[in-house]
Design an enzyme around this catalytic site. Structure first.
Site, PDB file in Angstrom:
ATOM      1  N   MET A  84       6.948 -31.646 -24.216  1.00 39.55           N
ATOM      2  CA  MET A  84       7.137 -30.682 -23.077  1.00 39.55           C
ATOM      3  C   MET A  84       8.015 -29.821 -23.193  1.00 39.55           C
ATOM      4  SD  MET A  84       7.359 -31.890 -18.970  1.00 39.55           S
ATOM      5  CE  MET A  84       6.022 -32.996 -19.156  1.00 39.55           C
ATOM      6  N   ARG A 111     -20.504 -10.979 -12.373  1.00 45.13           N
ATOM      7  CA  ARG A 111     -19.298 -11.842 -11.855  1.00 45.13           C
ATOM      8  C   ARG A 111     -19.084 -11.559 -10.315  1.00 45.13           C
ATOM      9  NH1 ARG A 111     -13.736 -11.339 -14.849  1.00 45.13           N
ATOM     10  NH2 ARG A 111     -13.827  -9.116 -13.973  1.00 45.13           N
ATOM     11  N   LYS A 140      -2.362  -8.301 -13.398  1.00 44.54           N
ATOM     12  CA  LYS A 140      -2.355  -9.377 -12.752  1.00 44.54           C
ATOM     13  C   LYS A 140      -1.885 -10.541 -13.809  1.00 44.54           C
ATOM     14  CE  LYS A 140      -6.818  -9.168 -15.383  1.00 44.54           C
ATOM     15  NZ  LYS A 140      -7.897  -8.525 -15.272  1.00 44.54           N
ATOM     16  N   TYR A 144       6.475 -37.451 -30.906  1.00 45.60           N
ATOM     17  CA  TYR A 144       5.526 -38.366 -30.559  1.00 45.60           C
ATOM     18  C   TYR A 144       3.960 -38.677 -31.734  1.00 45.60           C
ATOM     19  CZ  TYR A 144       7.480 -37.707 -26.013  1.00 45.60           C
ATOM     20  OH  TYR A 144       8.297 -37.680 -24.849  1.00 45.60           O
TER      21      TYR A 144
HETATM   22  C1  PLP Z   1      -8.270  -7.611 -16.097  1.00 41.82           C
HETATM   23  C2  PLP Z   1      -9.059  -6.358 -15.808  1.00 41.82           C
HETATM   24  C3  PLP Z   1      -9.189  -5.200 -16.722  1.00 41.82           C
HETATM   25  C4  PLP Z   1      -8.402  -5.001 -17.883  1.00 41.82           C
HETATM   26  O1  PLP Z   1      -8.889  -5.725 -18.993  1.00 41.82           O
HETATM   27  P1  PLP Z   1      -8.563  -5.778 -20.415  1.00 41.82           P
HETATM   28  O2  PLP Z   1      -9.283  -6.188 -21.270  1.00 41.82           O
HETATM   29  O3  PLP Z   1      -6.956  -6.447 -20.385  1.00 41.82           O
HETATM   30  O4  PLP Z   1      -8.015  -4.092 -20.847  1.00 41.82           O
HETATM   31  C5  PLP Z   1      -9.680  -4.111 -16.039  1.00 41.82           C
HETATM   32  N1  PLP Z   1     -10.659  -4.221 -15.207  1.00 41.82           N
HETATM   33  C6  PLP Z   1     -10.855  -5.264 -14.390  1.00 41.82           C
HETATM   34  C7  PLP Z   1     -11.545  -5.623 -13.173  1.00 41.82           C
HETATM   35  C8  PLP Z   1     -10.151  -6.653 -14.830  1.00 41.82           C
HETATM   36  O5  PLP Z   1     -10.214  -7.588 -13.835  1.00 41.82           O
END
Ligand code: PLP
Length: 383
Positions: free
Chosen positions: A314, A137, A39, A266
Site C-alpha cells: 500500500m 453517452r 476534469k 507479500y
Molecule cells: C475529457 C473530454 C475531452 C478531452 O479528451 P482528451 O482525449 O483528453 O483530449 C474533451 N471533451 C469532452 C466532452 C470530454 O469529456
C-alpha cells in the site's frame, strides 16, 4: 515546510513545458478557441495550479466533468468560463447557476427543470447543447435537438453559448467512425445555422480530433491529454514539441543486504538469486501506483533502470539493485527522466493494460505536487 511537503514521494509538474504545449496547440488550430479539459484533478496534475497556469496561458475555457470540480475552481477565484461536460442533476442546478458555470443540456426534461430553477432564483444561465453523433453517452439525437433548441429559444432564462459533440474514435487517424461523427455534426450545424444566425461556439475536437481531424476544429477545440503532453495516437510533426509535464519521484527509504533465496514482499512473488542489495521505496498503491506493476514496472536510481521486486504494498515497494550502489535518500524516478534514462507513462500504462489517462488520474493527494514555472525557475514551488 508543512509535513506534506516533507513527504518522501511526490509529483513534479513543469509549468514551463505546459505553457509550450498550450502555445503549440494554439498554433496548430489558429482562429479557434481553446477549452482546456481539467476534469479528474486536471488528469492528476492538480486542479487549481493547472487552472491558474491555463489562465496565464490565455486559454478561453476550462472544461470539467461535474459541479464539484467547477465549484472548487470558483472558490479558488478562477474567473474563466467553465463548461461542465457531464449530465446535470436536478439538485445541482441552483449551484451550477449561482456559480456561473456553463453546463450541458441534452434533453427537454432537464431543460424544463433548469428553466423552473432559473425562475425560482430569478437568474439566467449559460448552456451548451450536446448532440449525439456516435458516442451514445449523454447527447440529444440530432432529430430531437431541433425541438429542444426551440424550447431553449422560447425561454428567456437560457443564454445558449454553444453546441457540441464528442468523438469516440479520434485517436485513430484513419477512423471512419470519426469521419462519420464529424459529418453528422456538420450536417446538423449547417441546418441549424440556417435557422439561427446568432454566433454560437460549435465544438467537437478532443486531443485526437485536434491532432488527426483538422475538419473537426470548428470554433473551439477541447484537447485534454495532449495539453498534458501525451498523444492519443501517433505523434504528428507539427506538434513534435509537445512533451509530458509530469514526473513521479520518491526517495530511497531503506537499504539492506538480503541473502540468497529469500522471498521479498507479500506473497514472496520475488526470490533473490544470490546475496543482494535491496532498497525500499516509499510509494505504493495507496498513492495510486498501480499494483499491476509488481515485478514488472521499472524505476530509475542513480541513472540505472531496475525492475520492481515483489508485490507493491500500500505504501512502499522493494527493488533488488544487485551489486549496484544506492543510498538512503537517493532519488527514485517512477515516471520521468534521470540521467540518460527515461520512464514513459505510456510504457507504464501498457504494462498495466490500460491507457495513460487512467494512470494519471489515479495518483492521489497523498503525493504532494511541486510546480516548476517561469517565476521560479530554480526551484519547484509547492502549491
Ligand atoms: C475529457 C473530454 C475531452 C478531452 O479528451 P482528451 O482525449 O483528453 O483530449 C474533451 N471533451 C469532452 C466532452 C470530454 O469529456
Amino acid at each position: 515546510m508543512t509535513p506534506i511537503l516533507k513527504h518522501p514521494a511526490w509529483i513534479e509538474i513543469d509549468l514551463l513545458q505546459f505553457q509550450r504545449n498550450i502555445a503549440l496547440i494554439k498554433q496548430h488550430s489558429p482562429g479557434t478557441k481553446l477549452c482546456l479539459p481539467i476534469k479528474a484533478n486536471a488528469y492528476g496534475h492538480g486542479l487549481i495550479p493547472i487552472a491558474k497556469a491555463a489562465a496565464k496561458a490565455e486559454v478561453d475555457y476550462l472544461g470539467v466533468a461535474c459541479l464539484q470540480e467547477g465549484i472548487l475552481l470558483r472558490e479558488a477565484g478562477i474567473g474563466l468560463p467553465i463548461l461542465v461536460f457531464g449530465a446535470i442533476h436536478e439538485n445541482q442546478m441552483k449551484d451550477l447557476i449561482e456559480n456561473e458555470l456553463e453546463f450541458t443540456v441534452a434533453s427537454l426534461y432537464k431543460a424544463k427543470l433548469v428553466a423552473k430553477q432559473c425562475q425560482d432564483i430569478q437568474k439566467k444561465c449559460k448552456i451548451h447543447v450536446e448532440i449525439e453523433t456516435g458516442m451514445q453517452r449523454t447527447g440529444v439525437r440530432p432529430e430531437t435537438a431541433f425541438s429542444l433548441l426551440n424550447y431553449i429559444h422560447s425561454e428567456k432564462c437560457f443564454e445558449l453559448k454553444g453546441i457540441y459533440s464528442h468523438l469516440s474514435t479520434a485517436d485513430d487517424p484513419q477512423s471512419q467512425t470519426a469521419f462519420q461523427q464529424i459529418q453528422i455534426f456538420q450536417q446538423f450545424s449547417s441546418a441549424y445555422k440556417k435557422a439561427h444566425t446568432a454566433p454560437l461556439l460549435y465544438h467537437l475536437a478532443n486531443s485526437g480530433g485536434l491532432c488527426y481531424f483538422p475538419e473537426a476544429h470548428l470554433d473551439m477545440v477541447r484537447p485534454g491529454l495532449l495539453s498534458f503532453g501525451y498523444f492519443p495516437g501517433p505523434k504528428i510533426q507539427n506538434l513534435e514539441g509537445i512533451k509530458p509535464i509530469l514526473s513521479v519521484k520518491a526517495k530511497v527509504a531503506y537499504f539492506k543486504v538480503v541473502g540468497k533465496n529469500q522471498g521479498i514482499s507479500y506473497g514472496h512473488t520475488y526470490k533473490t538469486k544470490q546475496e543482494t542489495r535491496v532498497v525500499t521505496v516509499p510509494i505504493g498503491y495507496g498513492d495510486g501506483l498501480r499494483r499491476d506493476l509488481s515485478n514488472r514496472g521499472e524505476v530509475l536510481i542513480r541513472g540505472k533502470r531496475y525492475q520492481i521486486s515483489g508485490t507493491i504494498c500500500m505504501d512502499q515497494f522493494m527493488v533488488d539493485i544487485q551489486h549496484n550502489e544506492a543510498y538512503v535518500g537517493d532519488e527514485v524516478v517512477l515516471i520521468g527522466k534521470q540521467g540518460n534514462e527515461e520512464i514513459l507513462l505510456e510504457d507504464m500504462a501498457s504494462l498495466c493494460k490500460t491507457i495513460p489517462y487512467e494512470i494519471l488520474c489515479q495518483f492521489n493527494n497523498r503525493l504532494p505536487r511541486f510546480y516548476y514555472d517561469a517565476d521560479n525557475p530554480s526551484s519547484f514551488n509547492a502549491v
